[in-house]
Design a protein around this motif. Structure first.
Motif, PDB file in Angstrom:
ATOM      1  N   TYR A   1      -8.952  -1.584  -4.221  1.00 19.30           N
ATOM      2  CA  TYR A   1      -7.879  -1.223  -4.308  1.00 19.30           C
ATOM      3  C   TYR A   1      -7.346   0.099  -3.508  1.00 19.30           C
ATOM      4  O   TYR A   1      -6.663   1.246  -3.041  1.00 19.30           O
TER       5      TYR A   1
ATOM      6  N   PHE B   1      -2.012  -1.224  -2.911  1.00 21.43           N
ATOM      7  CA  PHE B   1      -3.618  -0.138  -2.526  1.00 21.43           C
ATOM      8  C   PHE B   1      -3.231   1.689  -1.819  1.00 21.43           C
ATOM      9  O   PHE B   1      -1.881   1.893  -2.141  1.00 21.43           O
TER      10      PHE B   1
ATOM     11  N   ALA C   1      -4.563  -1.057  -8.981  1.00 20.01           N
ATOM     12  CA  ALA C   1      -5.136  -1.919  -9.391  1.00 20.01           C
ATOM     13  C   ALA C   1      -4.193  -3.098  -9.922  1.00 20.01           C
ATOM     14  O   ALA C   1      -3.813  -3.899  -9.891  1.00 20.01           O
TER      15      ALA C   1
ATOM     16  N   LEU D   1      -6.460   5.049  -9.532  1.00 22.95           N
ATOM     17  CA  LEU D   1      -7.136   3.551  -9.248  1.00 22.95           C
ATOM     18  C   LEU D   1      -7.054   2.264  -9.704  1.00 22.95           C
ATOM     19  O   LEU D   1      -6.622   1.379  -9.567  1.00 22.95           O
TER      20      LEU D   1
ATOM     21  N   MET E   1       0.817  -1.379   0.415  1.00 19.93           N
ATOM     22  CA  MET E   1      -0.347   0.112   0.035  1.00 19.93           C
ATOM     23  C   MET E   1       0.798   1.578  -0.054  1.00 19.93           C
ATOM     24  O   MET E   1       2.257   0.968  -0.152  1.00 19.93           O
TER      25      MET E   1
ATOM     26  N   GLY F   1      -1.668  -4.269  -8.369  1.00 22.01           N
ATOM     27  CA  GLY F   1      -1.735  -4.817  -7.310  1.00 22.01           C
ATOM     28  C   GLY F   1      -1.319  -4.017  -6.280  1.00 22.01           C
ATOM     29  O   GLY F   1      -0.693  -4.379  -4.145  1.00 22.01           O
TER      30      GLY F   1
END
Length: 303
Positions: A214, A187, A182, A178, A149, A185
């Protein structure tokens, strides 16, 4: 059946007005982000933010680099590190990112995430495009670091403009980046960080408008400077995928007081939060002496 509150009606009207003013900005969907479903008991892992050592990592002659930071974390037997983007070279290479990931891994450390200082409230134009490009760049870098993240901001209302317009811009900014997050992978975790995220109501406006697998929250325990910061943290905690713990709070923006760490950890346990608890130390005491003490206390509370 979902209830319609006066606040949601007013919020929808405000967003419609803002979108009209912006022209090309799309209205948020009516479907709101759900709290993160967790069924296992709370499982907490301890990390530390590089920002905690900012006076050593920045300036004209830094006395520490991110590899030294990882060594400090390993010496304290932490689970992970959060290397803040501010302390990488502006032209950081893929090789350097891979070397830091390797360095951390060999010391038994995960990279719990990274953090950027973006602002999605700026007006359309080159500055806004630069903010979106910054975010995409760090999505790429987070993927190389194997960081799950990125802590991101929404921004602040530009002078002379309304908060409704700023919120609409922020929502559109998230919707633009976003899909790329995604793909990688990674966040994007929105922090409660002043500006249009200073209160839990403001945070919920964004949470309710951005529905993406995400997108989630980076819960900063020191950033609600409200009448009831613990209550506000509890309200937002169900949406968190990362938590940054500060050792102080400030009620109503008044003088800082020592944070009730047991209460903060209990808030996380109550919502079955599982993930990293990242110490982000900002108090006045020398971090070299204060951080090990706070790490010890947090470890006891999280056991």
């Amino acid at each position: 059946m979902t209830s319609i509150t006066r606040r949601s009606l007013l919020g929808g009207a405000a967003m419609a007005a803002a979108a009209s003013a912006l022209g090309s900005v799309r209205l948020p969907t009516t479907r709101a982000m759900d709290p993160i479903r967790r069924t296992r008991p709370s499982h907490l892992k301890l990390s530390i933010a590089a920002y905690s050592y900012r006076q050593f990592l920045s300036g004209d002659s830094p006395t520490m680099d991110l590899f030294d930071f990882a060594d400090l974390a390993a010496d304290m037997a932490l689970d992970a590190i959060e290397p803040t983007s501010y302390y990488f070279p502006s032209d950081v290479s893929g090789e350097m990112l891979r070397n830091l990931r390797r360095h951390a891994f060999l010391r038994g450390l995960d990279i719990s995430g990274t953090a950027i200082g973006n602002d999605f409230c700026v007006a359309p134009g080159p500055d806004r495009e630069a903010q979106l490009a910054l975010t995409r760049t760090w999505i790429d870098r987070a993927a190389v670091l194997n960081a799950p993240m990125i802590r991101v901001f929404a921004g602040r209302t530009p002078r002379g403009e309304s908060e409704e317009v700023a919120v609409a811009r922020a929502i559109e900014g998230f919707k633009e980046v976003l899909p790329y997050a995604a793909e990688k992978g990674v966040f994007l975790a929105l922090e409660n960080h002043g500006g249009i995220t200073a209160t839990s109501d403001q945070m919920m406006t964004l949470i309710e408008a951005i529905d993406h697998p995400y997108f989630a929250v980076n819960l900063d325990t020191g950033n609600f400077r409200t009448e009831d910061p613990y209550g506000d943290l509890a309200r937002i905690a169900p949406y968190a995928v990362n938590v940054q713990v500060k050792t102080e709070i400030s009620r109503n923006g008044e003088s800082k007081e020592e944070a009730d760490l047991p209460r903060l950890i209990q808030i996380l346990r109550d919502v079955k939060y599982s993930g990293y608890v990242v110490l982000e130390y900002e108090a006045a005491e020398d971090p070299m002496t204060a951080i090990p003490r706070h790490v010890k206390r947090l470890r006891e509370l999280m056991a």
